[in-house]
Design an enzyme around this catalytic site. Structure first.
Site, PDB file in Angstrom:
ATOM      1  CE1 TYR A  27      -2.945   2.918   0.814  1.00  0.00           C
ATOM      2  CE2 TYR A  27      -2.093   3.159   2.929  1.00  0.00           C
ATOM      3  CZ  TYR A  27      -2.908   3.961   2.103  1.00  0.00           C
ATOM      4  OH  TYR A  27      -3.442   4.800   2.346  1.00  0.00           O
ATOM      5  CB  SER A 109      -3.992  11.800   6.190  1.00  0.00           C
ATOM      6  OG  SER A 109      -5.160  11.134   5.431  1.00  0.00           O
ATOM      7  CD  GLN A 130      -5.442  14.891   2.993  1.00  0.00           C
ATOM      8  OE1 GLN A 130      -5.382  14.103   3.828  1.00  0.00           O
ATOM      9  NE2 GLN A 130      -6.488  14.860   2.253  1.00  0.00           N
ATOM     10  CE1 TYR A 132      -7.404  12.810  -0.668  1.00  0.00           C
ATOM     11  CE2 TYR A 132      -7.648  11.499   1.220  1.00  0.00           C
ATOM     12  CZ  TYR A 132      -6.915  12.012   0.239  1.00  0.00           C
ATOM     13  OH  TYR A 132      -5.736  11.483  -0.064  1.00  0.00           O
ATOM     14  NE  ARG A 167      -3.857   5.003  -4.943  1.00  0.00           N
ATOM     15  CZ  ARG A 167      -4.182   5.566  -4.082  1.00  0.00           C
ATOM     16  NH1 ARG A 167      -4.300   5.214  -2.943  1.00  0.00           N
ATOM     17  NH2 ARG A 167      -4.747   6.896  -4.547  1.00  0.00           N
ATOM     18  CG  HIS A 281      -2.300  11.447  -4.456  1.00  0.00           C
ATOM     19  ND1 HIS A 281      -3.214  11.994  -3.940  1.00  0.00           N
ATOM     20  CD2 HIS A 281      -2.431  10.467  -3.284  1.00  0.00           C
ATOM     21  CE1 HIS A 281      -3.865  11.674  -2.864  1.00  0.00           C
ATOM     22  NE2 HIS A 281      -3.412  10.493  -2.452  1.00  0.00           N
ATOM     23  NE  ARG A 284      -0.809   6.170  -2.533  1.00  0.00           N
ATOM     24  CZ  ARG A 284      -0.455   5.122  -1.936  1.00  0.00           C
ATOM     25  NH1 ARG A 284       0.834   4.633  -2.144  1.00  0.00           N
ATOM     26  NH2 ARG A 284      -1.176   4.512  -1.282  1.00  0.00           N
TER      27      ARG A 284
HETATM   28  C1  FNR Z   1      -0.154   9.285   0.299  1.00  0.00           C
HETATM   29  N1  FNR Z   1      -0.550  10.540  -0.174  1.00  0.00           N
HETATM   30  C2  FNR Z   1      -1.763  11.181   0.443  1.00  0.00           C
HETATM   31  N2  FNR Z   1      -1.951  12.402   0.083  1.00  0.00           N
HETATM   32  C3  FNR Z   1      -3.092  13.295   0.708  1.00  0.00           C
HETATM   33  O1  FNR Z   1      -3.267  14.195   0.354  1.00  0.00           O
HETATM   34  N3  FNR Z   1      -3.792  12.473   1.735  1.00  0.00           N
HETATM   35  C4  FNR Z   1      -3.704  10.887   1.889  1.00  0.00           C
HETATM   36  O2  FNR Z   1      -4.292  10.488   2.668  1.00  0.00           O
HETATM   37  C5  FNR Z   1      -2.529  10.483   1.295  1.00  0.00           C
HETATM   38  N4  FNR Z   1      -2.170   9.137   1.554  1.00  0.00           N
HETATM   39  C6  FNR Z   1      -1.267   8.484   1.113  1.00  0.00           C
HETATM   40  C7  FNR Z   1      -0.799   7.041   1.386  1.00  0.00           C
HETATM   41  C8  FNR Z   1       0.430   6.818   1.084  1.00  0.00           C
HETATM   42  C9  FNR Z   1       0.546   5.266   1.444  1.00  0.00           C
HETATM   43  C10 FNR Z   1       1.134   7.395   0.041  1.00  0.00           C
HETATM   44  C11 FNR Z   1       2.362   6.780  -0.284  1.00  0.00           C
HETATM   45  C12 FNR Z   1       0.650   8.463  -0.256  1.00  0.00           C
HETATM   46  C13 FNR Z   1       0.101  11.427  -1.091  1.00  0.00           C
HETATM   47  C14 FNR Z   1       1.300  12.041  -0.182  1.00  0.00           C
HETATM   48  O3  FNR Z   1       0.786  12.986   0.471  1.00  0.00           O
HETATM   49  C15 FNR Z   1       2.279  12.685  -1.209  1.00  0.00           C
HETATM   50  O4  FNR Z   1       1.762  13.518  -2.171  1.00  0.00           O
HETATM   51  C16 FNR Z   1       3.188  11.378  -1.770  1.00  0.00           C
HETATM   52  O5  FNR Z   1       3.635  10.494  -0.885  1.00  0.00           O
HETATM   53  C17 FNR Z   1       4.623  12.214  -2.226  1.00  0.00           C
HETATM   54  O6  FNR Z   1       5.329  11.242  -2.961  1.00  0.00           O
HETATM   55  P1  FNR Z   1       6.346  10.447  -2.315  1.00  0.00           P
HETATM   56  O7  FNR Z   1       7.375  11.242  -1.343  1.00  0.00           O
HETATM   57  O8  FNR Z   1       5.860   9.386  -1.560  1.00  0.00           O
HETATM   58  O9  FNR Z   1       7.293   9.737  -3.758  1.00  0.00           O
END
Ligand code: FNR
Length: 382
Positions: A27, A109, A130, A132, A167, A281, A284
């Protein structure tokens, strides 16, 4: 938890892979579809060459920076990571404490394991929250008011998830997809095969809930309920006009996260945002979009200092932080880097990872001839 220390920030990925049940490791580690954008984020950033400069006095290097009225020890914040609390016992509290000790913001989050009040009770300094866009505006209003009452110092409003990206790793790993008992049994089995995690989180890290969402999901909800709730409640009708709703409740710094196009960056200026995060993201959401390192310079040019530009995506070291700053960011969010470190070593792991990032930044600044964060700009790129 005893930390087996990683030699570099990215080594925590290896530790995390060993310690976490696969449904949690995949995940964190995975991206959407063929993971092209996920790989691009890392590869494009790594490919950025820095200009080595010598014989400057670099005996005093100041890493501090001001962001949204706060002085930070480093131009770095921990990005919002959903479910991160499952990586270590009450994980978001541990990570928030590590961030606090390092003098940088932690972002909680919406879909964290620990609720807002638990993180507030476990920390002394304000953290970021954060959000949504959720169909139920009453629920959003309650969350915003709670974040405000608890003193959160910035709101990160994530806009790149009107619909969830596919994913596929989550389907293969057993996190999503397998209905009811089957999925739950796979996860229990994986947990049992990782006894250290099973003891730390499985048994002693309860309740296993989405703390902020529990009031609407109910106490007995499981992962399937969570994914169903996300599918049904993330609001795909959200537009720029909905920022008025948020602004009416939230009067603190507002940061829009998930901008990848200069036109959207200009729209963020027009709605009066204080900051934006150049983000896909972490690869993702829409696979195939450019890396953030690629998108960042044009966005920084488009906003031209009218709001604070932050960036994330593929940042795995202090060197990467310096690269993002050189491309035009004023601050950088660490995503997977802290999720891996939390899984690998709890609070001490995140604290250690942040020390590694700081040390790497110092070396990168010394050898590009920068003694202050403000001196890092495109002139240090080859
Ligand atoms: C995220 N990201 C994310 N962003 C957000 O706004 N709310 C969220 O709940 C989440 N959840 C989340 C879970 C996981 C497992 C990952 C890996 C990422 C995105 C996160 O905030 C961020 O934008 C990215 O992780 C940045 O990329 P890197 O540094 O992981 O490569």
């Amino acid at each position: 938890m005893k930390v087996r220390k990683a030699a570099s920030a990215i080594d925590y990925r290896t530790l995390a892979k060993r310690r976490l049940p696969p449904f949690l490791f995949e995940y964190i580690d995975g991206g959407s579809y063929a993971e092209v954008t996920l790989r691009r984020n890392v590869a494009d950033l790594e490919a950025i060459a820095l200009r080595q400069r010598v014989l400057n006095d670099v005996s005093q290097i100041d890493l501090s920076t001001d962001l949204f009225g706060q002085t930070l020890a480093l131009p770095v914040a921990l990005a919002p990571i959903g479910l991160a609390g499952m990586n270590a016992r009450r994980g978001e509290v541990q990570a928030a404490r590590a961030a606090e000790a390092a003098g940088i913001p932690f972002t909680l989050s919406t879909v964290s394991a620990c609720p807002l009040d638990e993180v507030a009770a476990g920390t002394r300094k304000p953290f970021w929250f954060q959000l949504y866009m959720i169909r139920d505006r009453g629920f959003m209003r309650d969350l915003l008011e709670k974040a405000k009452a608890l003193g959160c110092s910035a709101l990160v409003f994530t806009v790149d998830m009107p619909v969830p990206g596919s994913r596929y790793r989550d389907y293969h790993s057993g996190l999503a997809g397998a209905p009811g008992m089957m999925g739950a049994m796979r996860r229990v089995w994986q947990g049992a095969m990782h006894p250290r995690w099973a003891w730390d989180v499985g048994i002693n890290g309860r309740p296993h809930q989405l703390g902020n969402v529990t009031p609407v999901l109910g106490k007995d909800s499981g992962l399937e309920d969570f994914f169903a709730w996300m599918r049904d409640n993330f609001d795909p009708r959200v537009t720029w006009r909905d920022l008025d709703f948020i602004r009416a409740i939230w009067d603190g710094p507002l940061i829009i996260k998930g901008i990848l196009d200069p036109d959207d960056a200009r729209a963020a200026v027009d709605v009066g945002a204080d900051g934006l995060v150049v983000s896909n993201h972490g690869g993702r959401q829409l696979d195939g979009v450019p890396s953030t390192a690629h998108a960042l310079p044009a966005i920084a040019d488009a906003v031209d200092g009218r709001l604070t530009v932050l960036a994330d995506g593929g940042v795995r070291s202090g060197l990467d932080v310096v690269r993002m700053l050189a491309l035009g960011a004023k601050g950088v969010l660490l995503g997977r880097a802290w999720a891996y470190a939390l899984a690998g070593g709890g609070q001490a792991g995140v604290a250690h990872m942040l020390r590694l990032v700081e040390a790497e930044m110092r070396v990168a600044m010394a050898l590009t001839g920068c003694t202050r964060i403000a001196a890092i700009d495109r002139s240090i790129l080859v």
